[in-house]
Design a protein around this motif. Structure first.
Motif, PDB file in Angstrom:
ATOM      1  N   UNK A  25       1.763  25.510 -38.433  1.00 15.93           N
ATOM      2  CA  UNK A  25       0.992  25.498 -37.195  1.00 15.93           C
ATOM      3  C   UNK A  25       0.389  24.161 -36.830  1.00 15.93           C
ATOM      4  N   UNK A  26       0.461  23.186 -37.717  1.00 23.65           N
ATOM      5  CA  UNK A  26      -0.136  21.882 -37.435  1.00 23.65           C
ATOM      6  C   UNK A  26       0.666  21.121 -36.391  1.00 23.65           C
ATOM      7  N   UNK A  27      -0.047  20.365 -35.570  1.00 23.76           N
ATOM      8  CA  UNK A  27       0.598  19.573 -34.528  1.00 23.76           C
ATOM      9  C   UNK A  27       1.352  18.395 -35.144  1.00 23.76           C
ATOM     10  N   UNK A  28       2.509  18.077 -34.589  1.00 25.28           N
ATOM     11  CA  UNK A  28       3.260  16.909 -35.030  1.00 25.28           C
ATOM     12  C   UNK A  28       2.633  15.648 -34.427  1.00 25.28           C
ATOM     13  N   UNK A  29       3.075  14.497 -34.893  1.00 23.67           N
ATOM     14  CA  UNK A  29       2.519  13.224 -34.416  1.00 23.67           C
ATOM     15  C   UNK A  29       2.602  13.068 -32.902  1.00 23.67           C
ATOM     16  N   UNK A  30       3.729  13.385 -32.250  1.00 25.17           N
ATOM     17  CA  UNK A  30       3.775  13.251 -30.786  1.00 25.17           C
ATOM     18  C   UNK A  30       2.665  14.019 -30.077  1.00 25.17           C
ATOM     19  N   UNK A  31       2.386  15.226 -30.526  1.00 26.40           N
ATOM     20  CA  UNK A  31       1.320  16.012 -29.893  1.00 26.40           C
ATOM     21  C   UNK A  31      -0.035  15.353 -30.109  1.00 26.40           C
ATOM     22  N   UNK A  32      -0.280  14.837 -31.316  1.00 24.47           N
ATOM     23  CA  UNK A  32      -1.556  14.184 -31.600  1.00 24.47           C
ATOM     24  C   UNK A  32      -1.749  12.951 -30.723  1.00 24.47           C
ATOM     25  N   UNK A  33      -0.669  12.194 -30.509  1.00 23.97           N
ATOM     26  CA  UNK A  33      -0.739  11.004 -29.664  1.00 23.97           C
ATOM     27  C   UNK A  33      -1.079  11.392 -28.227  1.00 23.97           C
ATOM     28  N   UNK A  34      -0.376  12.361 -27.694  1.00 22.64           N
ATOM     29  CA  UNK A  34      -0.583  12.776 -26.307  1.00 22.64           C
ATOM     30  C   UNK A  34      -1.966  13.385 -26.107  1.00 22.64           C
ATOM     31  N   UNK A  35      -2.381  14.234 -27.032  1.00 23.87           N
ATOM     32  CA  UNK A  35      -3.699  14.860 -26.910  1.00 23.87           C
ATOM     33  C   UNK A  35      -4.815  13.821 -26.983  1.00 23.87           C
ATOM     34  N   UNK A  36      -4.636  12.809 -27.839  1.00 25.38           N
ATOM     35  CA  UNK A  36      -5.633  11.742 -27.950  1.00 25.38           C
ATOM     36  C   UNK A  36      -5.719  10.943 -26.655  1.00 25.38           C
ATOM     37  N   UNK A  37      -4.571  10.657 -26.040  1.00 26.78           N
ATOM     38  CA  UNK A  37      -4.559   9.903 -24.784  1.00 26.78           C
ATOM     39  C   UNK A  37      -5.241  10.674 -23.669  1.00 26.78           C
ATOM     40  N   UNK A  38      -5.011  11.970 -23.625  1.00 28.02           N
ATOM     41  CA  UNK A  38      -5.619  12.802 -22.581  1.00 28.02           C
ATOM     42  C   UNK A  38      -7.131  12.856 -22.746  1.00 28.02           C
ATOM     43  N   UNK A  39      -7.607  12.877 -24.006  1.00 23.10           N
ATOM     44  CA  UNK A  39      -9.051  12.962 -24.275  1.00 23.10           C
ATOM     45  C   UNK A  39      -9.754  11.614 -24.163  1.00 23.10           C
ATOM     46  N   UNK A  40      -9.006  10.525 -24.142  1.00 21.27           N
ATOM     47  CA  UNK A  40      -9.609   9.187 -24.195  1.00 21.27           C
ATOM     48  C   UNK A  40     -10.660   9.013 -23.104  1.00 21.27           C
ATOM     49  N   UNK A  41     -11.794   8.422 -23.473  1.00 21.07           N
ATOM     50  CA  UNK A  41     -12.894   8.234 -22.522  1.00 21.07           C
ATOM     51  C   UNK A  41     -12.554   7.227 -21.434  1.00 21.07           C
ATOM     52  N   UNK A  42     -11.594   6.354 -21.694  1.00 13.49           N
ATOM     53  CA  UNK A  42     -11.165   5.372 -20.697  1.00 13.49           C
ATOM     54  C   UNK A  42      -9.996   5.958 -19.908  1.00 13.49           C
ATOM     55  N   UNK A  43     -10.185   6.241 -18.621  1.00 18.35           N
ATOM     56  CA  UNK A  43      -9.111   6.863 -17.828  1.00 18.35           C
ATOM     57  C   UNK A  43      -7.860   6.016 -17.717  1.00 18.35           C
ATOM     58  N   UNK A  44      -7.966   4.710 -17.983  1.00 16.84           N
ATOM     59  CA  UNK A  44      -6.789   3.844 -17.897  1.00 16.84           C
ATOM     60  C   UNK A  44      -5.730   4.207 -18.928  1.00 16.84           C
ATOM     61  N   UNK A  45      -6.165   4.798 -20.042  1.00 17.45           N
ATOM     62  CA  UNK A  45      -5.187   5.215 -21.046  1.00 17.45           C
ATOM     63  C   UNK A  45      -4.206   6.208 -20.443  1.00 17.45           C
ATOM     64  N   UNK A  46      -4.683   7.158 -19.685  1.00 19.08           N
ATOM     65  CA  UNK A  46      -3.819   8.161 -19.068  1.00 19.08           C
ATOM     66  C   UNK A  46      -2.926   7.555 -17.991  1.00 19.08           C
TER      67      UNK A  46
END
Length: 341
Positions: A25-46
């Motif tokens: 059930x653990x997320x793979x690296x691609x999911x962790x990368x994408x989820x981190x980018x979406x949560x990033x406090x700097x909107x420029x990341x998205x």
């Protein structure tokens, strides 16, 4: 802090991406990368992030595509993830060699070693702002070095002098010495290729008595090297006098890169005095000039320079009496000038 790029884009590429989620059930690296980018406090990341994921297994690709589509907020990314289903080989390498990449973090994590080559790494690393992290399966590669059946793969990864140079070196070595020699060989091959800055990080098995694998970072940029060094130091399981172990392979002077990465903090004073005697430099100039190929991070240099000032080995400007205290310790700013007596 996000990098400045002319194109306004940064990229993450993973050519052995695996499924969206593992069986536990653990997320793979691609999911962790994408989820981190979406949560990033700097909107420029998205707005800036471009992602490319690949796996040769069609089932993994379908699983990954489904998992990505289910990520909450995935629509907020300006550039939607690209997922490919290709075998990693010479055709893809040629394609990458002909492309000019935006600043990219290139992650290569094959199950063994097939598809991983110096040429593949350099196909992305060749461009400005591009760094690579790759999974080095030591146990599989250790078995392959003396196996003529996989010699082509070994030469693609460790260089063409396997028979004449590396194999004779390995004869009669203890397991620890053999591991150090192989890690030194890949590090030297990366430097010869043009990867000026190389950092290996070792992972042990659960019992802590055998190596499971290494992650090796390679960059042409000292800034990327410094950032990754700080991350690896923080994630190290142990420290010696405040100097991170990086879980590096036990090394001797026969492996100069690894030997330098194992020096304790006590040695740093002598190293600085020996190299900079009579010179005046800022703390930042000292750090950037000296830290490459050592285990020392910025905080180690500031600690040692403060100690050297107290012992009269250096003169600082401004002096300690004019610098502020923080958490009970005297600060040592980047611009502080240091004269080595």
């Amino acid at each position: 802090m996000l990098p400045r790029t002319r194109s306004g884009r940064i990229a993450y590429i993973d050519l052995f991406a695996g499924p969206g989620r593992y069986k536990n059930g653990k997320s793979s690296t691609p999911l962790l990368i994408l989820e981190s980018a979406i949560r990033d406090s700097d909107p420029r990341m998205r707005q800036m992030l471009v992602t490319m994921f690949n796996d040769k297994d069609e089932e993994n690709v379908r699983s990954l595509q489904k998992a990505i589509s289910e990520i909450e907020g995935i629509e907020k990314l300006t550039y939607q993830p690209q997922v490919m289903n290709q075998e990693i080989g010479s055709e893809l390498v040629k394609r990458f060699e002909s492309v000019k990449f935006v600043p990219t973090l290139f992650f290569v994590d094959p199950w063994g070693y097939k598809g991983l080559s110096l040429r593949l790494i350099n196909s992305v690393l060749k461009d400005w702002g591009c760094d690579c992290i790759f999974f080095f399966n030591y146990n599989r590669i250790n078995m392959g070095v003396n196996n003529d059946y996989v010699l082509t793969h070994m030469e693609a990864l460790l260089g063409p002098e396997i028979r004449e140079v590396l194999r004779p070196k390995l004869a009669g070595l203890s397991p620890q010495e053999r591991e150090a020699t192989i890690i030194e060989a890949i590090s030297e091959a990366l430097v010869e290729m043009g990867g000026k800055y190389v950092l290996p990080f070792r992972f042990k098995d659960e019992r802590g008595n055998r190596t499971s694998h290494h992650l090796i970072f390679v960059s042409k940029n000292v800034l990327g090297y410094g950032i990754m060094k700080g991350i690896m130091a923080k994630e190290s399981s142990e420290e010696n006098q405040g100097v991170a172990t990086f879980e590096y392979t036990p090394a001797t002077q026969n492996q100069p890169l690894l030997f330098e990465l194992l020096r304790p903090l006590d040695d740093l004073k002598g190293l600085l005095l020996g190299k900079y005697k009579g010179r005046t430099m800022t703390m930042r100039e000292i750090f950037e000039d000296h830290n490459v190929g050592t285990p020392y991070v910025e905080a180690n240099y500031k600690t040692v320079l403060c100690q050297m000032e107290e012992e009269g080995l250096v003169i600082a400007n401004p002096p300690a009496s004019h610098r502020r205290m923080m958490n009970g310790k005297r600060t040592f700013a980047d611009a502080t000038k240091v004269t080595f007596i």
